[in-house]
Design an enzyme around this catalytic site. Sequence first.
Site, PDB file in Angstrom:
ATOM      1  N   GLY A   1       0.838  -1.196   0.000  1.00 44.25           N
ATOM      2  CA  GLY A   1       0.000   0.000   0.000  1.00 44.25           C
ATOM      3  C   GLY A   1       0.878   1.254   0.000  1.00 44.25           C
TER       4      GLY A   1
ATOM      5  CD  GLU B   1       2.976  -5.147   8.071  1.00 44.58           C
ATOM      6  OE1 GLU B   1       3.447  -4.831   9.169  1.00 44.58           O
ATOM      7  OE2 GLU B   1       3.133  -4.485   7.030  1.00 44.58           O
TER       8      GLU B   1
ATOM      9  CG  ASP C   1       7.322  -6.319   7.141  1.00 45.91           C
ATOM     10  OD1 ASP C   1       6.174  -5.930   6.859  1.00 45.91           O
ATOM     11  OD2 ASP C   1       7.840  -6.131   8.267  1.00 45.91           O
ATOM     12  CB  SER C   2      11.407  -2.440   5.337  1.00 44.83           C
ATOM     13  OG  SER C   2      10.255  -1.732   4.947  1.00 44.83           O
TER      14      SER C   2
ATOM     15  CG  PHE D   1       8.862   6.192   2.470  1.00 46.49           C
ATOM     16  CD1 PHE D   1       9.814   5.770   1.549  1.00 46.49           C
ATOM     17  CD2 PHE D   1       8.410   5.272   3.420  1.00 46.49           C
ATOM     18  CE1 PHE D   1      10.301   4.470   1.575  1.00 46.49           C
ATOM     19  CE2 PHE D   1       8.887   3.969   3.442  1.00 46.49           C
ATOM     20  CZ  PHE D   1       9.842   3.565   2.518  1.00 46.49           C
ATOM     21  N   GLY D   2       8.907   8.024   5.314  1.00 48.59           N
ATOM     22  CA  GLY D   2       9.227   7.443   6.624  1.00 48.59           C
ATOM     23  C   GLY D   2      10.432   8.105   7.283  1.00 48.59           C
TER      24      GLY D   2
ATOM     25  CG  ASP E   1      13.817   7.682   3.169  1.00 49.78           C
ATOM     26  OD1 ASP E   1      14.447   6.688   3.590  1.00 49.78           O
ATOM     27  OD2 ASP E   1      13.105   7.649   2.152  1.00 49.78           O
TER      28      ASP E   1
ATOM     29  CG  HIS F   1      16.498  -1.032   3.774  1.00 46.22           C
ATOM     30  ND1 HIS F   1      16.698   0.284   3.418  1.00 46.22           N
ATOM     31  CD2 HIS F   1      15.198  -1.125   4.159  1.00 46.22           C
ATOM     32  CE1 HIS F   1      15.573   0.959   3.607  1.00 46.22           C
ATOM     33  NE2 HIS F   1      14.649   0.122   4.055  1.00 46.22           N
TER      34      HIS F   1
HETATM   35  P1  ITT Z   1       3.256  -2.098   3.046  1.00 48.20           P
HETATM   36  O1  ITT Z   1       3.266  -2.948   4.299  1.00 48.20           O
HETATM   37  O2  ITT Z   1       1.894  -1.825   2.534  1.00 48.20           O
HETATM   38  O3  ITT Z   1       4.183  -2.604   1.997  1.00 48.20           O
HETATM   39  P2  ITT Z   1       4.383  -0.120   4.858  1.00 48.20           P
HETATM   40  O4  ITT Z   1       4.835   1.298   4.714  1.00 48.20           O
HETATM   41  O5  ITT Z   1       3.392  -0.405   5.954  1.00 48.20           O
HETATM   42  O6  ITT Z   1       3.846  -0.633   3.440  1.00 48.20           O
HETATM   43  P3  ITT Z   1       6.222  -1.809   6.254  1.00 48.20           P
HETATM   44  O7  ITT Z   1       5.156  -2.545   6.955  1.00 48.20           O
HETATM   45  O8  ITT Z   1       7.358  -2.582   5.690  1.00 48.20           O
HETATM   46  O9  ITT Z   1       5.664  -0.990   5.028  1.00 48.20           O
HETATM   47  O10 ITT Z   1       6.699  -0.671   7.246  1.00 48.20           O
HETATM   48  C1  ITT Z   1       7.967  -0.218   7.233  1.00 48.20           C
HETATM   49  C2  ITT Z   1       8.043   1.148   7.889  1.00 48.20           C
HETATM   50  O11 ITT Z   1       9.417   1.349   8.230  1.00 48.20           O
HETATM   51  C3  ITT Z   1       7.672   2.251   6.909  1.00 48.20           C
HETATM   52  O12 ITT Z   1       6.328   2.646   7.008  1.00 48.20           O
HETATM   53  C4  ITT Z   1       8.653   3.370   7.308  1.00 48.20           C
HETATM   54  O13 ITT Z   1       8.132   4.109   8.372  1.00 48.20           O
HETATM   55  C5  ITT Z   1       9.870   2.580   7.771  1.00 48.20           C
HETATM   56  N1  ITT Z   1      10.769   2.342   6.639  1.00 48.20           N
HETATM   57  C6  ITT Z   1      11.053   1.160   6.023  1.00 48.20           C
HETATM   58  N2  ITT Z   1      11.875   1.329   4.978  1.00 48.20           N
HETATM   59  C7  ITT Z   1      12.102   2.645   4.921  1.00 48.20           C
HETATM   60  C8  ITT Z   1      12.853   3.449   4.045  1.00 48.20           C
HETATM   61  O14 ITT Z   1      13.477   2.961   2.986  1.00 48.20           O
HETATM   62  N3  ITT Z   1      12.884   4.757   4.287  1.00 48.20           N
HETATM   63  C9  ITT Z   1      12.239   5.297   5.328  1.00 48.20           C
HETATM   64  N4  ITT Z   1      11.504   4.622   6.183  1.00 48.20           N
HETATM   65  C10 ITT Z   1      11.419   3.291   5.987  1.00 48.20           C
END
Ligand code: ITT
Length: 234
Positions: free
Chosen positions: A21, A50, A80-81, A156-157, A159, A184
């Site tokens: 999403g 999740e 997942d990250s 995003f997030g 970053d 990553h």
């Molecule tokens: P989907 O599950 O729908 O794929 P999501 O954003 O919820 O999207 P995750 O569950 O993997 O994805 O959540 C990972 C969170 O960790 C993400 O919302 C960011 O806040 C942070 N994150 C992960 N990778 C990142 C990146 O490359 N840059 C910045 N923040 C990251």
Amino acid sequence: MPRLRKEEGTHELIDFYFATGNEHKLEEAKAALSPHKINVIKLDGAEKLEIQHTNLEEIARAALSLIVTKTGDKLVFVEDSGLFVHELNGFPGPYSSFVFETIGTEGILKLMKDAKNRKAEFRSSVSLGTKGMILGTFSSVTEGMLTAEAKGENGFGFDPIFVPMWTNKTFGQMQLKEKTVYSHRAKALLKTALWYLDASKNKTLQENAIHVTSQSQAKERNVAARKASKKSSC
Ligand code: ITT
């Protein structure tokens, strides 16, 4: 089996469907895999559920197992990250999405105000499957440092507060192409793609496949039942 699409001359593209999403993750996956002739397409209508777990690979596998029984012979993946901060014993880790939505980057910087150790790492796990099978799950890590303040408007997030090792810029200060060199997610996706290309050539794609069992189908039914009962109690 997965569809190989012939495009102009000898150029072959393979379609990978991404259940996400998060549009930023989608764009990053496209940038990481297009040089390898893999075309990333958003999987429509798939909700990524999740489970709560400390291990990202388990979360990715569980999420994929709920999707891969419904997507026929499409090659589908989930990713997942999370951000793991050393001083905070790995927090927010698997809870990164929730923590970002609640306390955000400012909240993490506040928690880290007096911290001497600013080491952190982003981790990513990608799970790939098709036809009711999980073919493989691949992970990668990018180490770096947290800044004292947010820098950069891109991405995003978390970053804007993360500087990957060997650079002096945050991910938020990088263009997509540059982030792809260190990210990553790009590394985990590359591992996945290279494994897939090799295994499909050697016809070993299903060697370690996990067939999604009736147990996970039962879990899916439980989730649906829980959702339905929540709706009816609203
Ligand atoms: P989907 O599950 O729908 O794929 P999501 O954003 O919820 O999207 P995750 O569950 O993997 O994805 O959540 C990972 C969170 O960790 C993400 O919302 C960011 O806040 C942070 N994150 C992960 N990778 C990142 C990146 O490359 N840059 C910045 N923040 C990251």
